[in-house]
Scaffold this motif. Sequence first.
Motif, PDB file in Angstrom:
ATOM      1  N   ASN A 108     -47.655   6.229  15.354  1.00 18.22           N
ATOM      2  CA  ASN A 108     -47.088   7.184  14.845  1.00 18.22           C
ATOM      3  C   ASN A 108     -47.602   8.657  14.942  1.00 18.22           C
ATOM      4  O   ASN A 108     -48.493   8.748  14.485  1.00 18.22           O
ATOM      5  N   ALA A 109     -46.830   9.456  15.801  1.00 18.50           N
ATOM      6  CA  ALA A 109     -47.812  10.869  15.952  1.00 18.50           C
ATOM      7  C   ALA A 109     -46.564  12.058  15.990  1.00 18.50           C
ATOM      8  O   ALA A 109     -46.332  12.822  16.849  1.00 18.50           O
ATOM      9  N   CYS A 110     -45.888  11.757  14.459  1.00 19.90           N
ATOM     10  CA  CYS A 110     -44.697  12.634  14.487  1.00 19.90           C
ATOM     11  C   CYS A 110     -45.333  13.990  13.769  1.00 19.90           C
ATOM     12  O   CYS A 110     -44.419  14.546  13.106  1.00 19.90           O
ATOM     13  N   GLY A 111     -46.317  14.059  13.739  1.00 19.91           N
ATOM     14  CA  GLY A 111     -46.961  15.512  13.056  1.00 19.91           C
ATOM     15  C   GLY A 111     -46.515  15.737  11.560  1.00 19.91           C
ATOM     16  O   GLY A 111     -46.712  14.682  10.986  1.00 19.91           O
ATOM     17  N   PHE A 112     -45.879  16.719  11.452  1.00 15.25           N
ATOM     18  CA  PHE A 112     -45.406  17.012   9.890  1.00 15.25           C
ATOM     19  C   PHE A 112     -44.541  16.112   9.550  1.00 15.25           C
ATOM     20  O   PHE A 112     -44.205  15.953   8.179  1.00 15.25           O
ATOM     21  N   GLU A 113     -43.707  15.298  10.354  1.00 16.85           N
ATOM     22  CA  GLU A 113     -42.960  14.284  10.040  1.00 16.85           C
ATOM     23  C   GLU A 113     -43.390  12.687   9.977  1.00 16.85           C
ATOM     24  O   GLU A 113     -42.587  11.934   9.837  1.00 16.85           O
ATOM     25  N   THR A 114     -44.543  12.743   9.955  1.00 19.27           N
ATOM     26  CA  THR A 114     -45.290  11.340   9.863  1.00 19.27           C
ATOM     27  C   THR A 114     -44.870  10.562   8.716  1.00 19.27           C
ATOM     28  O   THR A 114     -44.795   9.267   8.891  1.00 19.27           O
ATOM     29  N   GLY A 115     -44.848  11.171   7.677  1.00 17.29           N
ATOM     30  CA  GLY A 115     -44.152  10.331   6.643  1.00 17.29           C
ATOM     31  C   GLY A 115     -42.749   9.718   6.642  1.00 17.29           C
ATOM     32  O   GLY A 115     -42.707   8.576   5.859  1.00 17.29           O
ATOM     33  N   ARG A 167     -50.477  12.946   1.775  1.00 19.56           N
ATOM     34  CA  ARG A 167     -50.653  13.965   2.719  1.00 19.56           C
ATOM     35  C   ARG A 167     -50.087  15.190   2.137  1.00 19.56           C
ATOM     36  O   ARG A 167     -49.104  15.208   1.381  1.00 19.56           O
ATOM     37  N   MET A 168     -50.392  16.179   2.820  1.00 20.71           N
ATOM     38  CA  MET A 168     -49.800  17.539   2.631  1.00 20.71           C
ATOM     39  C   MET A 168     -49.226  17.929   4.141  1.00 20.71           C
ATOM     40  O   MET A 168     -49.564  17.482   5.138  1.00 20.71           O
ATOM     41  N   VAL A 169     -48.094  18.816   3.866  1.00 20.89           N
ATOM     42  CA  VAL A 169     -47.520  19.723   4.818  1.00 20.89           C
ATOM     43  C   VAL A 169     -47.523  21.107   4.626  1.00 20.89           C
ATOM     44  O   VAL A 169     -47.365  21.688   3.808  1.00 20.89           O
ATOM     45  N   GLU A 170     -48.014  21.821   5.695  1.00 18.89           N
ATOM     46  CA  GLU A 170     -47.715  23.299   5.477  1.00 18.89           C
ATOM     47  C   GLU A 170     -47.311  24.015   6.652  1.00 18.89           C
ATOM     48  O   GLU A 170     -47.375  23.679   7.999  1.00 18.89           O
ATOM     49  N   PHE A 171     -46.255  24.857   6.260  1.00 20.62           N
ATOM     50  CA  PHE A 171     -45.597  25.510   7.329  1.00 20.62           C
ATOM     51  C   PHE A 171     -46.218  27.138   7.544  1.00 20.62           C
ATOM     52  O   PHE A 171     -46.758  27.628   6.621  1.00 20.62           O
ATOM     53  N   LYS A 172     -46.406  27.244   8.852  1.00 28.45           N
ATOM     54  CA  LYS A 172     -47.240  28.512   9.032  1.00 28.45           C
ATOM     55  C   LYS A 172     -46.271  29.328  10.331  1.00 28.45           C
ATOM     56  O   LYS A 172     -45.650  28.560  11.127  1.00 28.45           O
ATOM     57  N   ALA A 173     -46.523  30.285  10.649  1.00 30.65           N
ATOM     58  CA  ALA A 173     -45.907  31.049  11.592  1.00 30.65           C
ATOM     59  C   ALA A 173     -46.845  32.454  12.207  1.00 30.65           C
ATOM     60  O   ALA A 173     -47.814  32.941  11.401  1.00 30.65           O
ATOM     61  N   ALA A 174     -46.767  32.483  13.561  1.00 28.64           N
ATOM     62  CA  ALA A 174     -47.696  33.618  14.053  1.00 28.64           C
ATOM     63  C   ALA A 174     -46.688  34.413  14.902  1.00 28.64           C
ATOM     64  O   ALA A 174     -45.477  33.983  15.188  1.00 28.64           O
ATOM     65  N   TYR A 175     -46.919  35.915  15.082  1.00 31.64           N
ATOM     66  CA  TYR A 175     -46.130  36.795  15.729  1.00 31.64           C
ATOM     67  C   TYR A 175     -46.501  37.268  16.987  1.00 31.64           C
ATOM     68  O   TYR A 175     -47.387  37.596  17.145  1.00 31.64           O
ATOM     69  N   VAL A 176     -45.238  37.492  17.667  1.00 29.97           N
ATOM     70  CA  VAL A 176     -45.650  37.975  18.992  1.00 29.97           C
ATOM     71  C   VAL A 176     -45.071  39.355  19.284  1.00 29.97           C
ATOM     72  O   VAL A 176     -44.221  39.591  18.863  1.00 29.97           O
ATOM     73  N   SER A 221     -46.662  14.830  -0.596  1.00 26.26           N
ATOM     74  CA  SER A 221     -46.095  13.638  -0.527  1.00 26.26           C
ATOM     75  C   SER A 221     -45.889  13.341  -2.236  1.00 26.26           C
ATOM     76  O   SER A 221     -46.717  13.882  -3.065  1.00 26.26           O
ATOM     77  N   CYS A 222     -45.285  12.235  -2.417  1.00 29.89           N
ATOM     78  CA  CYS A 222     -45.130  11.989  -3.999  1.00 29.89           C
ATOM     79  C   CYS A 222     -45.076  10.231  -3.943  1.00 29.89           C
ATOM     80  O   CYS A 222     -45.158   9.587  -2.909  1.00 29.89           O
ATOM     81  N   GLN A 223     -44.976   9.733  -5.070  1.00 30.79           N
ATOM     82  CA  GLN A 223     -45.106   8.202  -5.122  1.00 30.79           C
ATOM     83  C   GLN A 223     -43.909   7.625  -4.559  1.00 30.79           C
ATOM     84  O   GLN A 223     -43.923   6.704  -4.118  1.00 30.79           O
ATOM     85  N   GLN A 224     -42.723   8.436  -4.493  1.00 33.42           N
ATOM     86  CA  GLN A 224     -41.576   7.876  -3.778  1.00 33.42           C
ATOM     87  C   GLN A 224     -41.239   7.921  -2.303  1.00 33.42           C
ATOM     88  O   GLN A 224     -40.600   7.219  -1.991  1.00 33.42           O
ATOM     89  N   SER A 225     -42.224   8.668  -1.838  1.00 33.41           N
ATOM     90  CA  SER A 225     -42.149   9.018  -0.406  1.00 33.41           C
ATOM     91  C   SER A 225     -43.529   9.539  -0.009  1.00 33.41           C
ATOM     92  O   SER A 225     -44.096  10.191  -0.349  1.00 33.41           O
ATOM     93  N   SER A 226     -43.759   8.860   1.405  1.00 29.35           N
ATOM     94  CA  SER A 226     -45.002   9.589   2.203  1.00 29.35           C
ATOM     95  C   SER A 226     -44.697  10.711   3.002  1.00 29.35           C
ATOM     96  O   SER A 226     -45.421  11.470   3.502  1.00 29.35           O
ATOM     97  N   GLN A 227     -43.595  11.214   2.854  1.00 33.49           N
ATOM     98  CA  GLN A 227     -42.905  12.609   3.329  1.00 33.49           C
ATOM     99  C   GLN A 227     -42.978  13.682   2.698  1.00 33.49           C
ATOM    100  O   GLN A 227     -42.060  13.724   1.696  1.00 33.49           O
ATOM    101  N   PRO A 228     -43.685  14.709   2.561  1.00 38.91           N
ATOM    102  CA  PRO A 228     -43.690  15.951   1.920  1.00 38.91           C
ATOM    103  C   PRO A 228     -42.087  16.563   2.163  1.00 38.91           C
ATOM    104  O   PRO A 228     -41.979  16.441   3.436  1.00 38.91           O
ATOM    105  N   LYS A 229     -41.890  17.239   1.225  1.00 40.21           N
ATOM    106  CA  LYS A 229     -40.480  17.836   1.547  1.00 40.21           C
ATOM    107  C   LYS A 229     -40.718  19.531   1.528  1.00 40.21           C
ATOM    108  O   LYS A 229     -40.913  19.959   0.370  1.00 40.21           O
TER     109      LYS A 229
END
Length: 492
Positions: free
Chosen positions: A260-267, A279-288, A343-351
């Motif tokens: 499983n190499a799904c990155g932020f969707e691993t859960g 686990r945690m998931v963090e959204f970030k952006a950088a600007y060109v 993530s929470c008890q119901q799912s390993s995938q943070p929303k």
Amino acid sequence: MPRINEFQYLMNQMIDQISSPTVAVVGGGIAGATAALHLAELGVKVDLIEKNESLVSGPPICHLHAGGNLYREISVEQCIDLLAQSIESVRLYPHTLNRRPTLIVVPHSDGGDPLALLPRLEQIRSVYQTLVEQDGRNQVLGDPKQYFKLYYRDDLEVLKAQHQPADPRSYDDWLIPFAQNTDLENIKYPVVAVNEFGWSVFRIAASAMLVLEKSPLCELKTATKLVDMRWDEKQWLLILESHDGEVLTTQQQAYDYVINACGFETGILDDLVAAPRQRMVEFKAAYVTKWADNNVLWPEVIFHGPRGTENGMAQLTPYANSVFQLHGMTKGITLFDDGLVSSCQQSSQPKLPPQLENKIVNGWREEVRVDRSVKAIKHMSRFVPDYDSATEFGLPLFGAQQIPGDDETLRAADVSFAQQHYARIEVVKGSSALEAVRKIVSEWDLADTENKSIEELHPLACALSEADVEAKAKQLALGRGYPQELAQIYGY
């Protein structure tokens, strides 16, 4: 009829093909692409399943993180792990570095003391020296004795009067633009110059694709989505959907092992196979951005600041033709409201919030992209006043990264195992990917790699030419809507 030795050879080949394990790698980001490349180079049959049409298109990567110098908050142990992992990654992907130093700057708006950085830098330099003594091929960050250098106000005043050479090599050469353009009254001393090099996400993608496209042991299943999977007591059965134009095809494939190499969707996969994981998931952006008034070659510059405040870190990452990538660690620039979720008890995938998921799936609204880019330019101009003439230059580099566990400062992470030949690659930084898959190979006993160098284990990857990698990277950048400067080789 074939002679007996030829017949036996053919039979052995057939037995090997029947008995060789098959591996599915789900997710074609830097973790999945590196895993598939490593396995195929070792002689393992692998399918790489990626829902997008090309590889390594996840969160922004702009520097190697060799030594973790950009993170004051992480432990020395993590810094040393990142150093070793980064060196191995460069040896695997030799044409992906932008060789220019990074400057670590502590402004007056930050509460830190630049001298507090020095003990850790000395430790990292010592470890780097040891790694080079163990194997000269580990010297990918320059001479360990020159790993970093300190600059005080008087040093920068001298550099202000100098002209940068066309091909900067020394720290002094690279610091001339910084000395000439930075508000030197606004920062504390010393400034640290360190051989923390840039790392091109597009040249990483190009390197992986060039190897995997011609490897007889890897089948690239791009534009393919995993919709279900189950263990049938012997193998994993995966249900895959793929698109060929308007045609949707569904197929079932069996594999001995799944990575499983799904990155932020691993859960999502964890939930499918009932293998819970926090686990945690963090959204970030950088600007060109484009700074048309600039005509010199910059190092990368990190202006430290307290995360999430208006004085958050400002990061200037240089590319060819005065294109710069900007981070600003404030909630109006790189960080987002509710951008760090657990993530929470119901799912390993943070929303993630719907508006952030929508950015990942459908892209950015132009007004939001321009607004945040302008804020990033203004944030940088606090330290480099003339940067206020820069302009927004297209699509941000953005995405979400996973952080296993509950420590949001974790940066050095690699792999975890669950039931029935199922492993998760859980890298936070891309340089951890090779170590993760090496641990998988060892745990599952997939190949004998003992006493073999990275170069010996990866003949295809290490035989790539710089020109081919750069050309492929430019194609990928343009195809994804980015300027080709982000894919060009920069530095010495």
